[in-house]
Write an enzyme that holds these catalytic residues in place. Structure first.
Site, PDB file in Angstrom:
ATOM      1  N   HIS A 163      28.360 -14.273  30.050  1.00 30.81           N
ATOM      2  CA  HIS A 163      28.878 -15.420  29.306  1.00 30.81           C
ATOM      3  C   HIS A 163      28.849 -15.179  27.801  1.00 30.81           C
ATOM      4  O   HIS A 163      29.744 -15.618  27.078  1.00 30.81           O
ATOM      5  CB  HIS A 163      28.053 -16.667  29.654  1.00 30.81           C
ATOM      6  CG  HIS A 163      28.625 -17.936  29.116  1.00 30.81           C
ATOM      7  ND1 HIS A 163      29.720 -18.557  29.679  1.00 30.81           N
ATOM      8  CD2 HIS A 163      28.264 -18.708  28.063  1.00 30.81           C
ATOM      9  CE1 HIS A 163      30.004 -19.650  28.997  1.00 30.81           C
ATOM     10  NE2 HIS A 163      29.138 -19.767  28.015  1.00 30.81           N
ATOM     11  N   HIS A 188      33.761 -24.478  31.196  1.00 30.97           N
ATOM     12  CA  HIS A 188      32.468 -25.076  31.529  1.00 30.97           C
ATOM     13  C   HIS A 188      32.443 -25.285  33.039  1.00 30.97           C
ATOM     14  O   HIS A 188      32.220 -26.390  33.527  1.00 30.97           O
ATOM     15  CB  HIS A 188      32.263 -26.389  30.767  1.00 30.97           C
ATOM     16  CG  HIS A 188      30.961 -26.430  30.033  1.00 30.97           C
ATOM     17  ND1 HIS A 188      30.146 -27.532  30.000  1.00 30.97           N
ATOM     18  CD2 HIS A 188      30.306 -25.490  29.309  1.00 30.97           C
ATOM     19  CE1 HIS A 188      29.063 -27.281  29.278  1.00 30.97           C
ATOM     20  NE2 HIS A 188      29.140 -26.040  28.850  1.00 30.97           N
ATOM     21  N   ASN A 189      32.655 -24.181  33.757  1.00 32.45           N
ATOM     22  CA  ASN A 189      32.867 -24.251  35.198  1.00 32.45           C
ATOM     23  C   ASN A 189      31.597 -24.561  35.987  1.00 32.45           C
ATOM     24  O   ASN A 189      31.536 -25.543  36.728  1.00 32.45           O
ATOM     25  CB  ASN A 189      33.466 -22.928  35.695  1.00 32.45           C
ATOM     26  CG  ASN A 189      34.786 -22.611  35.022  1.00 32.45           C
ATOM     27  OD1 ASN A 189      35.500 -23.508  34.579  1.00 32.45           O
ATOM     28  ND2 ASN A 189      35.120 -21.333  34.937  1.00 32.45           N
ATOM     29  N   ASP A 194      28.063 -23.015  15.439  1.00 30.89           N
ATOM     30  CA  ASP A 194      27.579 -24.079  16.308  1.00 30.89           C
ATOM     31  C   ASP A 194      26.608 -23.498  17.322  1.00 30.89           C
ATOM     32  O   ASP A 194      26.619 -22.301  17.600  1.00 30.89           O
ATOM     33  CB  ASP A 194      28.742 -24.788  17.004  1.00 30.89           C
ATOM     34  CG  ASP A 194      29.206 -24.050  18.240  1.00 30.89           C
ATOM     35  OD1 ASP A 194      29.666 -22.913  18.083  1.00 30.89           O
ATOM     36  OD2 ASP A 194      29.109 -24.614  19.342  1.00 30.89           O
ATOM     37  N   GLY A 207      39.465 -16.413  23.043  1.00 31.96           N
ATOM     38  CA  GLY A 207      39.411 -17.136  24.302  1.00 31.96           C
ATOM     39  C   GLY A 207      38.052 -17.038  24.939  1.00 31.96           C
ATOM     40  O   GLY A 207      37.025 -17.015  24.258  1.00 31.96           O
TER      41      GLY A 207
END
Length: 803
Positions: free
Chosen positions: A65, A111-112, A284, A574
């Protein structure tokens, strides 16, 4: 270089005096999702064993991730440069120049897994996270889109997931005040245990200063801003990098909890802070929280960061250093600011109801040093965490997988012969009329109206939405100046955006399916009159550890690369989401369809000239731009019933090879379409997608209330192929009789200028009879009332949910 161990050898390694630690290494590695070879590499780099906090930091930063360890070599082949590209992959979001001193910032992310566990919060925080990527760059968020996948709606669990995800998206977007203007939703059994939730956001900025994430300024203060840090979202990055199982589905602490009202204040406060000129860098806190933000800011700036956890605003008492470092609590930011600005910035953020503290400083030494309770609890090279991360070596199989070789053997000759009024259905060996075929296709949730979904979204907030969801092939918003002092742009400019992917096509041919996703996105933008600029992509795939899974990912990336190069739509960034598999209690693993979602943006110079899909008036002529309906359609592999919705939903066959993608043809059709829209020659435009010609015509009828008389040309082709075959580079347009003269004249003029790969075909006329009539050689093939079409199409999803 990957090191492999026998269990005996690894036990000897971890029990050697140099690498002996107090924690159980084997169980810790399992918890962090790390391999034995990863641990050996960490020890080699540090020349010591990591402590438990440091191992946790490596666990999240070396997860797929965060570091794309399985996909990074494939992503490097994407085209990432262009005349409008200002910021490409590597930053929080891509930035493109849209002229007049304005820049568009956009990105898509997944956000699977969190949405599978806790659909409301998983989807809501997915929206919050993508918004932070946008305003962290210094842009004001102006729009949201989403791409969703679920299992069939005859399963209560899938209905619950759909309802929860849609509620989460609408709650966060509506509360934060950013319109959700478009998206796409698909349903297939492969997603039953692993839904997909991809969120895309757009932002507008009117300053030359793009806020980047690389830290600089030795000794400069590091500022923590936003929400408090709690225990929610613990290990979310590692959780997102593994397959879903019964155990992980119950792992609710790995799902974050969002506060959209606090995020609204964070947006305004950050944009105000950026204007002061005091902010040197911003990041962030998304996946991997404080660990990721500190590591990436330090690594990109080639500096170090010292972080004092004792100064971090805590939501709960007694939090450990490990919990602080891996928490993924939402609505948090990390800034590097100019010395002396701390108090002014503190007052600014407090005024917006946010927590703000100086929690560290920039170091010359290129490390991430973490202090807790007055002691150093982690001290790691920043590059080892965020830049010089492992790359998995996968052997790419050099032949087409067996499952596809079998699928590609299917041909249309295996279908029953067509009759004038219908066909024998292979699924149950019963006759079905063409009328009922059309109604059946319109009732399929993947094709039917998504109004039950988008009516829950506030798509008019900010008052810039020009095209509402479902009205056209792409969403359109007005570009409204954010600053009084900006260069005066034309008032009528707009941005069009779309998300696209036919996952069935990608499953049956990853390269063709991925090329098609890019081509369809560009075609949809062109259908509203927008010039495609660039893409962001979300690569949702199953496990790359399986040969077929990695092959699918590799072929998909090749297809995206080819299409982006041909259509001049560079990739600005992406997200990659792998291990989208569901492990059943019997250890059977169900992979999702490979789903490379393409988010594309385009520029419209005059929003007064955009086209929607609805017929505009009776007696207008209906034309098709692109591949013709002629006798040679049987030999044209660019149009096919293979991999079609007709084949799957009418005959129960998900098989065949998807049509060839002719990118040169696509490019010509798109350019022609944009020009005739710009010149005002056509009144409506709609591309032929799922369901082919007849479904596209029905869609135009339903949205307008007008009917249509369609006359198919004499043909040796199968009727079902003429009516329901799918393929690219085909668009329906409508225009008046006078406009039709101009359409033919313009086509003739450009034909004389060079080689033209497409044709324009007159199909029929718009009627006021409230009927869709399709005939061939004086035989009526389809005769359906528009109200029946509308009732079927509009209520399909609602009926499934409330049955």
């Amino acid at each position: 270089m990957t090191v492999s161990f026998e269990n005996k050898d690894f036990n000897q390694f971890i029990n050697s005096s140099k690498f002996l630690v107090e924690y159980d290494v084997t169980s810790a590695l399992e918890q962090e999702g790390l391999k034995q070879s990863d641990y050996a590499e960490i020890c080699r780099r540090l020349n010591r064993a990591p402590n438990r906090n440091e191992l946790g930091m490596f666990g999240v930063m070396w997860s797929e991730h965060c570091c794309y360890r399985n996909s990074r070599p494939l992503l490097k082949n994407f085209p990432t440069t262009g005349s409008r590209i200002l910021v490409g992959p590597g930053e929080n979001a891509g930035v493109v120049d849209i002229g007049f001193g304005q820049r568009l910032v956009f990105k898509i992310e997944s956000h699977n897994h969190p949405s599978a566990v806790e659909p409301f919060q998983g989807a809501a925080t997915g929206v919050g996270g993508i918004l932070r990527d946008i305003f962290t760059m210094g842009a004001r968020p102006i729009a949201l889109l989403n791409a969703l996948r679920f299992g069939p709606l005859d399963d209560e669990k899938n209905i619950s997931l759909l309802e929860g995800v849609v509620a989460g998206i609408s709650h966060y977007g509506n509360c934060v005040g950013v319109p959700t203007i478009g998206g796409e939703v698909g349903f297939d059994s492969s997603y039953s245990g692993n839904p997909l939730v991809n969120a895309m956001a757009l932002g507008l900025m009117e300053t030359e200063e793009i806020v980047c994430s690389g830290a600089s300024g030795i000794g400069f203060p590091v500022l923590y801003v936003g929400n408090t840090t709690g225990r929610d979202g613990m290990g979310g990055a590692s959780f997102a990098s593994s397959e879903l199982s019964k155990t992980s589905i119950d792992d609710r602490p790995a799902v974050q909890v969002g506060d959209p009202f606090l995020e609204k204040g964070l947006i305004e406060a950050c944009l105000e802070a950026f204007k002061t000129g005091y902010v040197i860098a911003a990041q962030d806190m998304g996946a991997a929280g404080l660990t990721c933000s500190c590591s990436e800011m330090a690594s990109k700036g080639e500096v170090g960061i010292e972080l004092n956890l004792d100064l971090v605003p805590a939501r709960e008492k007694g939090m450990t250093a490990y919990e602080f470092l891996l928490s993924e609590s939402q609505e948090r930011m990390l800034f590097v600011v100019k010395p002396g600005s701390e108090e002014e910035l503190r007052e600014l953020f407090i005024r917006w109801g946010l927590y703000v503290e100086v929690v560290g400083k920039v170091l010359k030494e290129k490390v991430v040093r973490v202090i807790h309770k007055g002691e150093v609890v982690a001290n790691l090279p920043a590059s080892a965490l965020a830049d010089d991360t492992p790359i998995e070596e996968h052997l790419l199989i050099n032949s087409t997988p067996e499952y596809l070789q079998e699928h590609w053997k299917w041909t249309e000759d295996l279908l029953p012969k067509t009759l004038d009024d219908g066909i024998i259905n292979i699924k149950n060996n019963l006759f079905i009329s063409w009328n009922n075929v059309l109604l059946e296709l319109l009732s399929i949730p993947s094709i039917a109206s998504k109004n039950w979904i988008y009516k829950q979204y506030d798509f008019q907030v900010q008052s810039n939405t020009v095209v509402s969801p479902g009205e056209a092939d792409a969403a359109v918003i007005r570009i409204r100046s954010q600053n009084d002092f900006s260069t005066k742009p034309k008032k009528d400019r707009g941005i069009a955006s779309v998300v696209d992917c036919n996952d069935r096509w990608v499953y049956l041919d990853p390269q063709r399916g991925s090329m098609s996703a890019v081509a369809e996105a560009a075609r949809n933008l062109s259908a509203v009159g927008a010039e495609p600029i660039a893409i962001t992509n979300n690569l949702n795939f199953s496990s790359p550890d399986k040969a077929v899974g990695f092959w699918q990912l590799s072929m998909s990336c090749e297809g995206i690369t080819k299409a982006c190069l041909a259509l001049n739509t560079p990739v600005t960034g992406g997200n990659v989401s792998l291990y989208n598999d569901t492990k059943l209690p019997n250890n059977t693993v169900i992979p999702i369809h490979p789903t490379p979602v393409i988010g594309m943006v385009g520029l419209i110079e005059d929003i007064n000239k955009i086209c929607k899909k609805s017929w505009v008036k009776a007696e207008d002529q209906i034309w098709m731009i692109g591949l013709p309906l002629e006798n040679n359609i049987n030999q044209d592999e660019r149009i096919s019933l293979s991999a079609s919705s007709f084949l799957e939903y009418i005959h129960g066959l998900k098989t065949g090879r998807p049509p060839e993608i002719d990118l040169n043809l696509e490019k010509q059709v798109h350019a022609f379409l944009r020009e005739v829209i710009k010149q005002g020659i056509v009144n409506s435009a709609h591309d032929l997608g799922d369901g082919g010609l007849t479904v596209a015509i029905a869609d135009c009828c339903i949205s307008s209330g007008y009917g249509a008389n369609i006359i198919l040309p004499p043909s040796q082709s199968r009727l079902d192929r003429l009516l329901f075959a799918e393929g690219g580079a085909r668009v329906l347009v409508s225009c008046s009789t006078d406009q039709s003269v101009e359409l033919k004249k313009y086509y003739k003029n450009i034909s004389l200028q060079g080689s033209i790969l497409f044709s324009i075909s007159h199909l029929g006329n718009v009627n006021n009879q409230k009927k869709l009539l399709v005939s061939q050689s004086n035989n009526t093939i389809i005769d359906v009332n528009i109200l029946d079409l509308k009732d079927t199409y509009k209520d399909a999803i609602h009926k499934k949910i409330t049955k």
